[in-house]
Design an enzyme around this catalytic site. Sequence first.
Site, PDB file in Angstrom:
ATOM      1  CB  CYS A 269      -2.812  -4.555   7.396  1.00  0.00           C
ATOM      2  SG  CYS A 269      -2.403  -2.811   7.425  1.00  0.00           S
TER       3      CYS A 269
ATOM      4  CD  GLU B 294      -2.177   1.954   1.933  1.00  0.00           C
ATOM      5  OE1 GLU B 294      -1.559   1.968   3.007  1.00  0.00           O
ATOM      6  OE2 GLU B 294      -2.807   2.923   1.474  1.00  0.00           O
TER       7      GLU B 294
HETATM    8  C1  LIG Z   1       4.977  -0.020   2.214  1.00  0.00           C
HETATM    9  C2  LIG Z   1       4.372  -1.381   2.406  1.00  0.00           C
HETATM   10  C3  LIG Z   1       3.005  -1.537   2.224  1.00  0.00           C
HETATM   11  C4  LIG Z   1       2.416  -2.802   2.395  1.00  0.00           C
HETATM   12  N1  LIG Z   1       1.070  -2.949   2.148  1.00  0.00           N
HETATM   13  C5  LIG Z   1       0.509  -4.193   2.207  1.00  0.00           C
HETATM   14  C6  LIG Z   1      -0.844  -4.410   1.826  1.00  0.00           C
HETATM   15  O1  LIG Z   1      -1.557  -3.493   1.382  1.00  0.00           O
HETATM   16  N2  LIG Z   1      -1.352  -5.667   1.953  1.00  0.00           N
HETATM   17  C7  LIG Z   1      -0.587  -6.711   2.426  1.00  0.00           C
HETATM   18  O2  LIG Z   1      -1.098  -7.839   2.525  1.00  0.00           O
HETATM   19  N3  LIG Z   1       0.708  -6.539   2.747  1.00  0.00           N
HETATM   20  C8  LIG Z   1       1.267  -5.326   2.636  1.00  0.00           C
HETATM   21  N4  LIG Z   1       2.599  -5.154   2.921  1.00  0.00           N
HETATM   22  C9  LIG Z   1       3.419  -6.335   3.282  1.00  0.00           C
HETATM   23  C10 LIG Z   1       4.083  -6.917   2.034  1.00  0.00           C
HETATM   24  O3  LIG Z   1       3.113  -7.435   1.143  1.00  0.00           O
HETATM   25  C11 LIG Z   1       5.066  -8.056   2.412  1.00  0.00           C
HETATM   26  O4  LIG Z   1       4.356  -9.028   3.143  1.00  0.00           O
HETATM   27  C12 LIG Z   1       6.230  -7.546   3.256  1.00  0.00           C
HETATM   28  O5  LIG Z   1       6.787  -6.363   2.703  1.00  0.00           O
HETATM   29  C13 LIG Z   1       7.330  -8.604   3.391  1.00  0.00           C
HETATM   30  O6  LIG Z   1       7.802  -8.985   2.118  1.00  0.00           O
HETATM   31  P1  LIG Z   1       9.196  -8.399   1.516  1.00  0.00           P
HETATM   32  O7  LIG Z   1      10.277  -8.634   2.556  1.00  0.00           O
HETATM   33  O8  LIG Z   1       9.413  -9.198   0.259  1.00  0.00           O
HETATM   34  O9  LIG Z   1       8.991  -6.936   1.292  1.00  0.00           O
HETATM   35  C14 LIG Z   1       3.208  -3.917   2.776  1.00  0.00           C
HETATM   36  C15 LIG Z   1       4.583  -3.735   2.953  1.00  0.00           C
HETATM   37  C16 LIG Z   1       5.170  -2.495   2.759  1.00  0.00           C
HETATM   38  C17 LIG Z   1       6.669  -2.361   2.949  1.00  0.00           C
END
Ligand SMILES: Cc1cc2nc3c(=O)[nH]c(=O)nc-3n(C[C@H](O)[C@H](O)[C@H](O)COP(=O)(O)O)c2cc1C
Length: 311
Positions: free
Chosen positions: A98, A9
């Site tokens: 979230c 998001e």
């Molecule tokens: C800025 C930001 C916004 C996020 N918004 C959502 C979201 O809207 N829905 C969701 O399920 N996860 C959301 N997440 C979590 C990510 O989908 C993911 O689970 C998390 O960043 C870990 O994965 P990564 O290490 O590959 O980034 C968000 C993460 C970040 C950093």
Amino acid sequence: MRLILAPMEGLADVYLRRLITAQGGFDRVVSEFVRVVDQRLPERVFYTVCPELLEGGRTRSGTPVRVQLLGNHLEAMAANAQRAIELGSDGLDLNFGCPSKTVNRSQGGAILLREPETLYRVVRSVRRALPEGVTLSAKMRLGFEDTGLMFENAAAIEAGGADELTVHARTKVQGYAPPAHWHELGRLNEQLNIPLIANGDIWTVDDYQRCCAITGTTDVMLGRGAIRTPDLARRIRKPDHTALPWSEYRVLLAGFWSEVRAQMPDRYCAGRLKQWVNHLRQAHTEAEAFWHRIRTERNVAALDRLLLDLD
Ligand SMILES: Cc1cc2nc3c(=O)[nH]c(=O)nc-3n(C[C@H](O)[C@H](O)[C@H](O)COP(=O)(O)O)c2cc1C
């Protein structure tokens, strides 16, 4: 192997989703969340969060996009799930991860990981509302305070009728602090009868391979790693492919900037650019140098010039 671009998001918006999926390698994208309180939402809310619905439910390079809903109101979740599918979403995703205080205060997102029974009800209500054959997925963390209800939560989501489950390998309390606990995903994967999609801290091809070895799945969701390295999915599929050179990043940055400039009010443009460059500089020294040039600049015309001079 399935590679999915994570919902983020305010970060993985339509512009970055378009740019990243154009690099290839992704099977699917999950949209930023649509917040459901107790109403069936108007179509425009879905189109705002997920403009790809106006283009056949795919990014311009053809990657299917799945709408994510966040909420706990059984009837409203069901009604909005139906609407998302009618509008062309490729399946439906539910957000149980979230960490936002505002969202959690109104009993949405990760707070529901304290109540497996509620997870079950929400999933079941949405499942019943969806036409047969439509994929229902959910995304959760390892828990809220701790991992005590991890198995119960996953089992509740499965029993409610989800077809697949993505798990971000941290609790809500762990936020985004390293490390991601991939071994917990391995334990969950042994219990689940639906596919597990592993998520958290996959920054490189090597991370992907280690994550697969530890979790026992080759299906992963890539988040910030794909923001830093938009060709990450393509390189996971073809590890001997050379990484994008910085000259290509310059082209991507210029394209991103012109889209943002054309579509967003001026006052938001600088922030949007800086947010992405701030991620890029974690992996690219050239982006670090550029970051220092744009960091304090708010004027879009000045940023136009800095982008033209980008080296
Ligand atoms: C800025 C930001 C916004 C996020 N918004 C959502 C979201 O809207 N829905 C969701 O399920 N996860 C959301 N997440 C979590 C990510 O989908 C993911 O689970 C998390 O960043 C870990 O994965 P990564 O290490 O590959 O980034 C968000 C993460 C970040 C950093």
